[in-house]
Design a protein around this motif. Structure first.
Motif, PDB file in Angstrom:
ATOM      1  N   ARG C  16      40.235  33.070  37.452  1.00  0.00           N
ATOM      2  CA  ARG C  16      40.326  34.366  38.122  1.00  0.00           C
ATOM      3  C   ARG C  16      39.673  35.465  37.261  1.00  0.00           C
ATOM      4  O   ARG C  16      38.996  36.340  37.785  1.00  0.00           O
ATOM      5  N   ASP C  19      35.898  35.092  37.663  1.00  0.00           N
ATOM      6  CA  ASP C  19      35.408  35.545  38.963  1.00  0.00           C
ATOM      7  C   ASP C  19      35.368  37.069  39.031  1.00  0.00           C
ATOM      8  O   ASP C  19      34.429  37.651  39.581  1.00  0.00           O
ATOM      9  N   THR C  20      36.408  37.686  38.449  1.00  0.00           N
ATOM     10  CA  THR C  20      36.446  39.155  38.493  1.00  0.00           C
ATOM     11  C   THR C  20      35.298  39.734  37.691  1.00  0.00           C
ATOM     12  O   THR C  20      34.645  40.701  38.103  1.00  0.00           O
ATOM     13  N   SER C  23      32.213  39.490  39.659  1.00  0.00           N
ATOM     14  CA  SER C  23      32.192  40.453  40.759  1.00  0.00           C
ATOM     15  C   SER C  23      31.775  41.837  40.276  1.00  0.00           C
ATOM     16  O   SER C  23      31.380  42.697  41.062  1.00  0.00           O
ATOM     17  N   ASP C  50      37.781  48.248  32.851  1.00  0.00           N
ATOM     18  CA  ASP C  50      38.531  46.989  32.918  1.00  0.00           C
ATOM     19  C   ASP C  50      39.668  47.043  33.949  1.00  0.00           C
ATOM     20  O   ASP C  50      40.498  46.134  34.016  1.00  0.00           O
ATOM     21  N   PRO C  52      39.785  46.412  37.203  1.00  0.00           N
ATOM     22  CA  PRO C  52      39.915  45.243  38.084  1.00  0.00           C
ATOM     23  C   PRO C  52      40.611  44.044  37.434  1.00  0.00           C
ATOM     24  O   PRO C  52      41.069  43.139  38.132  1.00  0.00           O
ATOM     25  N   LEU C  53      40.695  44.018  36.097  1.00  0.00           N
ATOM     26  CA  LEU C  53      41.334  42.882  35.428  1.00  0.00           C
ATOM     27  C   LEU C  53      42.829  43.115  35.215  1.00  0.00           C
ATOM     28  O   LEU C  53      43.563  42.193  34.831  1.00  0.00           O
ATOM     29  N   ILE C  56      45.693  40.658  36.476  1.00  0.00           N
ATOM     30  CA  ILE C  56      45.566  39.194  36.385  1.00  0.00           C
ATOM     31  C   ILE C  56      46.565  38.672  35.351  1.00  0.00           C
ATOM     32  O   ILE C  56      46.666  39.197  34.247  1.00  0.00           O
TER      33      ILE C  56
END
Lengths: 338, 338, 338, 338
Positions: C16, C19-20, C23, C50, C52-53, C56
Motif C-alpha cells: 500500500r 502504491d501510494t 500515485s 506526505d 497521503p501516507l 497507512i
C-alpha cells in the motif's frame, strides 16, 4: 542588530536606546544619516533578545543582522558612497571612471618623476607606487621605504598628481598618511585587523585590496573594520584570487564586482596587472572590468618594464599604456551612453 | 614532435618521413594544410631522437613539442579555425558573434517550441537544451533523454533553428548526432576520453566545456583528443571553475578567453549562466566576455524560470533575455568598430 | 523521502505504501533489512507532501531527506557494508586491512607477472594495473587496452591473485568485468553518470575514486548512482584533491576518511601514490590513512619505476614496497590493539 | 647566494668576503655555525656574478640559491633545530612530542586557571589561549586584549605552566613577549612582514602558522624573515588550507609535514582543531599528524565548549581531551619504538 529610529525621534529617545543596549553588555554605535538615524549594536555573540527595547519611543524598526558586516551593507546605507580624493577628484556614484597607474615599486626619484609627468600628460590623476613592498622572500627588493615616501611627497608637490601607496604596518600609518593622498592596504594585509583599525581612525581614503583567498563576505567584513572606526572613505579593489590555474598569476574574479555593487555602497576598482600577471592580459581584463561596473582601474606602468625591480612581466611601458588608456576611455564613454 | 615539410616536398618525401617514424615505434599523423604539410608524431614518451630523419629530403623543420597538445596549437595552425554550423552560420575568425540560448533541461515539447519561436523572433540562431542531464544526485531530474531528442528533432525541423545538446556517453553519440546540429561535451565529461574520441570521429561541430577544475593546458589537451581523431570543428566554452568563493556557483575565469585566443586557433564562447549561477550576473559577465574576445555566448532562458526543473535561479525569462540580448549586440557592434 | 516500516508491518502494508508513492508520480524502492524494512522514494524535486501516507498502517516513521543521497547514508543503513572480493577476501566492517598494489599502467606480460609473484610473496591479495589509461594528453601512452585485459586475465588465472583495473567507458564495462575481480572508476569519471549506472547493474565490486575537485557530498551522490541500480559493492577511494599547492601533485584530504566512515556505511581506502605524486610521501601518508580509519590502501609499485610508462616518480620499487608494507602492517596491528 | 667558508678561514678572510659583497651593492649576513661559517647574500635580483669572489682565500663553496629562502633550508643547516621553550622543555630533533592545549580565546581568569590546572594534571606543559583575537567580523568578540595578557601572566606565574598567545601587531610585540613564553603568528598574519621582522628581533620562540592559502615555499619564506633578523627559534604549525570542500572548515594538508621535515630543519606541529573545525575529527587527525612526523600538536580545549565565545564546535571538553591525550601519547610511544 541595528536599531533604526524614526525621523522624528528625539535625542532623548536615541540616548535611551543606547543606554538599554549598554545595559545588555553590548556597545551601541550611532550612525547618523540624512534620511534616518540608526544605532548599530556591536559585541554580540549570536542572537540578541530585543525585548528590553520594545517600549522605547521613536524606534521605527529593529533589524537582526546575521552577516559579519553592517555598515558596509547597502541595506544599511542604500546610496552609493562617493569618496573624495582631492578638490576635484571623486570616485563612486556618478563620478567619472578613475584611472590609477604607476610602477609596482618606487625605484628612484627619476623613475617616479618621469612616470608622473607622463601620467599627467595622459590625463591620469593618480599615481601608484610602492615604497614599502610586501615581498614573499626577505631576499627580494623590499622597497625604498622612508626614502620612497620622500620621493612621493616631492613628486606630488612638484607635479600636483595625487599619489597612493601601500601601508604595511600600524607603526607607519601616520607617516604614510602625511606623505600621500590615498593609503592602500595590500592583499596580504586584508585581515591585518590592527592595521585596518588604525587606518579607520584617519579620514584619508583607503584602497582595500581583496585577500588572496578571501571570500566576498570576508572582504566586506574587513572593510567594516575601517568604517566602524569612523573612516567611511573605503575603495575596494579586486586583484585576483588564488586557484589551481597556473597560466595566470591569479584568477581575476570579475563577477565579484557586480556583487559588490549590489551588496555594498562602497566604490570598487580593479587591478588587472596583479590579477593576471601578464602584460598582454591587462587591456582585455581592464575593459571587462569597465563593463561589469568597476568604477576605476589601477594599472602597472614603468618607464622600462624589463628593468623593473618588481613585477616587470605585468607592467606596461609608456607606449603600451597610452594605447590601453585610450581603449579604456573609449569603452567608458560607450558604456555611459548605453 | 612535429615534422614540417617544405611546400615543394613530394608525396614520396612525406611517405619516407612516415616510414621512418614508424620504424621508431611511433605513429605518424599527416596534417595537410594550405601553406605547408606537417606530420605529427604520436606515442612518444619524452624526447625523441630525430637523427634518423636528418637526411630525408623535403623536411623544412622539426619541432619538438613538450606541451600536451599539438593540433590545437596556434604554433601549428596559425590562422583562426572557422567552424561551420550550417549553411549560413559560422563561428571563429571574422564570423559574427554567436548567440546560443535555451533552457538548461528540455521539459516538454511546448516549452521547447515556445522558446524556439521566441529565439527566432529575437534573431538567435541556435537553441540549447539538455535531453541527457548530468545531475549530481540520481534523485534529481535526469532529463527527458530519448524523448527529449525527439522533441529537439521536431522543433528543429519545424522552425529551422539550429540545436545543440549534450552527449554524455559514447553509446549515445550516434543517436544524438542524428538529432542535432552541434554536440556538447559537458564540464564533467571534459576528460571522458572515450567520449572525446567518439565525437572526434564525426564531422559535426562539438562544444567542449572546460572541466570544473581543469587548467587551460588540460582543456586544450582534451580538445586535442577530438582533433586527433579527425574532427577539427571544436568550439571551446568557458563556464567557470571551482574555487573557495561561495557567493557564486563557480568563478568565471575570463582571462582564459584571451589566453585561448592566443594559444589556440579554435573559437571560444562563454556560458555566463553556469559560470555565475545567478540571473543578475548573466548580463554583466556576458558583456565582459565580449570585450575579452569571446566569439559567442550561451545563455539559459526559460519561459518560466521559477518552474524550471533545473537551474531556475540562473535562467532568464523572455523579457529579461530580450534586454540582455540587445545590450550584448550593442556592445558587439561597438567593439567591432573600435 | 524514506518510509520506515514497523517490524510487524505486513507485505500488504508495504504494498500500500508503494502504491501510494506511485500515485504521487514517484518511484518506490524497497530496501529490506534485518531490523526494519524501509521504502525509499526516488524522483522527487524538493519536498514531498506526505499527507497521503498518513493513514497507512505499519509506518513507523517518515524521514524527509534533503541530501543528494539516501542509499549510501548511514542513516539509512546503519551497519558497515562488507564487500566480498572473493572467497576469502573482504573489506569493510571488521574485515582485515586491505592492501592493493601494482603498476600504474600495464606494460607487458612480464612486468605484470613479475609484480604479481612479488605481491603474492609479500602477502598482498590484490594487484592493480591500468589497461585503459585516462591520460591528459592523447600523445601520452594510452595503455595496452584489450591486450592489457588479456594479460590481467592470464596472470589472475595463473597466480590466483585478485585484480582490479579501471573501466573508462560504458562500452567496455562488460568486457572489463569478465577479466577482473574489481572494477575501478577513476577520478576523472566520478561524474560519468552513464558509466556509474552501467557498473551499478553488475554485482562486481567497484572502487569509486573521488573526483579531482569533488566535495564529499558529490562523491557520495556518485556512489548513490551505483547503489540505486542495485550494486551495493562500492568501495570509496580518496586520492587527493586539486588545490593551489604545487609541492605535491594533489593535496591528500585525509579528514574525509573519518567523515566518510561517519556519514556512510561504505568501506573507504586511500591511494597515497596519486594523492602525493612523490615516492617519499607514500609511506607517511599511508600510515596516516591507517590511523584515521581507512580500511585499505592502494599503492603503486613497479619492477623498475625509472622506466615506467606512467607515474614513475610516485612508484615504489620492490625493495621500497617491502619496507612500506611491513610498516603499514605493524601500524595496523597496533591500531587494532589500541 | 651563500658563501660557505672553510673551517680554517680566518676573520680576515670573512671580512674580505663581506666587503666584496658590499662592493657589489649587496648585503652580507654572516651565519656562524659549529661546523662551518657561511655568509648569505641578501638583496639580489636574480643571478649574481661571483667572479669578484673567486680569488679570496678560505672560500670552500659558493652556492647559488634560487629558492625564496636560505636560512630555513636544510641544505644550509643540515641538523634539526631544537627550540628551547624553557628550562626542561624543548621541541625539535629528538625532543619529546610536544602537547599544547587550551581555549581558542581567553574569556576569564577562572576559565584560564581551571584549564591550566587541568592541563598540568594531564601532563601538558604548554597552554594556548588568545588574548588578541583576529576575527573576520569586527562585530565578533575581539578577545580580552591587555586584560587577557594579564590573566596569562598571572596563571603562568601561579601554576608554572608555559603559555603561548598570538601577537597581531608590531605595536604589541614587546608587551606580549613580556607576558608569555612563546609568541604565535596567526595564519592571517603569515605575510605581515613587519610583524615577522619584529618577532625576529627577539629570542623568544615563535609559532608560525601557515597562511590560509600559502604554498609551502611561501610559508618557509615567511619563516626566513624571522631567522634573518636573528631569531632561530621558529616552530612551524600546519592548520589547514582553504579549498572548495565545505564539509570541514579547512582542508588539513598533512603531506606538508614530511615535506617540511625534509626541506627545513625547523620543528613542525599540527593544529587539528582549526584544520578541521569539527570536534570529532581532532583525534583522528592528531594521530595522523603523529605518524607523518609532526613534532607536536596544538589542540583546543575548553571547560564548557558549548559556551565558548569562539570556536566552540571544534573545542574538546576536559573529559574528551583526556581520552584524546592518552591515545596520542600511546601512538607516540609506538612510533618511537617502531
Amino acid at each position: 542588530m541595528l536599531v533604526v529610529m524614526h525621523h522624528w525621534a528625539t535625542d532623548d529617545d536615541i540616548e535611551r536606546v543606547k543606554d538599554t543596549i549598554k545595559s545588555l553588555g553590548l556597545r551601541p554605535v550611532a550612525i547618523p544619516g540624512a534620511e534616518r538615524t540608526a544605532i548599530g549594536v556591536i559585541g554580540n555573540q549570536g542572537w540578541i533578545d530585543d525585548g528590553p527595547l520594545s517600549d522605547i519611543k521613536g524606534i521605527r524598526e529593529i533589524i537582526h543582522i546575521t552577516k559579519p558586516f553592517k555598515l558596509v551593507s547597502r541595506d544599511f546605507h542604500p546610496r552609493d558612497t562617493v569618496v573624495r580624493l582631492g578638490k576635484d577628484l571623486r570616485i563612486g556614484g556618478r563620478s567619472p571612471f578613475l584611472m590609477i597607474a604607476g610602477p609596482c615599486a618606487l625605484e628612484s626619484r627619476e623613475q617616479v618623476m618621469k612616470t608622473a609627468q607622463f601620467l599627467i600628460k595622459c590625463g591620469v590623476p593618480v599615481l601608484r607606487g610602492g615604497a614599502f613592498k610586501p615581498r614573499t622572500s626577505p631576499h627580494s627588493f623590499q622597497g625604498l621605504r622612508e626614502e620612497g615616501l620622500g620621493i612621493l611627497k616631492e613628486v606630488r608637490e612638484e607635479t600636483g598628481i595625487k599619489v597612493v601607496t601601500e601601508v604595511m604596518s600600524p607603526e607607519h600609518v601616520e607617516m604614510v598618511a602625511e606623505s600621500v593622498d590615498i593609503l592602500q592596504i595590500g592583499a596580504r594585509n586584508m585581515q591585518n585587523f590592527d592595521l585596518l583599525r588604525d587606518v579607520g581612525q584617519l579620514k584619508k581614503p583607503v584602497i582595500l585590496k581583496r585577500g588572496l583567498s578571501a571570500t566576498l563576505e570576508e572582504w566586506l567584513a574587513s572593510a567594516e573594520y575601517i568604517l566602524l572606526e569612523g573612516n567611511p572613505n573605503v575603495i575596494l579593489c579586486e586583484r585576483g584570487i588564488r586557484t589551481f590555474e597556473r597560466a595566470t598569476r591569479n584568477t581575476a574574479d570579475l563577477s565579484v564586482i557586480p556583487l559588490v555593487r549590489k551588496t555594498s555602497h562602497l566604490p570598487i576598482i580593479f587591478d588587472p596587472s596583479h590579477a593576471t600577471g601578464k602584460r598582454d592580459l591587462v587591456l582585455p581584463m581592464a575593459l571587462a572590468a569597465v563593463v561589469v561596473g568597476a568604477q576605476g582601474v589601477m594599472i602597472e606602468v614603468h618607464p622600462e618594464p624589463e628593468r623593473a625591480l618588481s613585477d616587470g612581466p605585468q607592467s606596461l611601458n609608456f607606449r603600451e599604456f597610452r594605447k590601453v588608456y585610450k581603449k579604456i576611455i573609449d569603452l567608458v564613454e560607450f558604456v555611459k551612453g548605453a
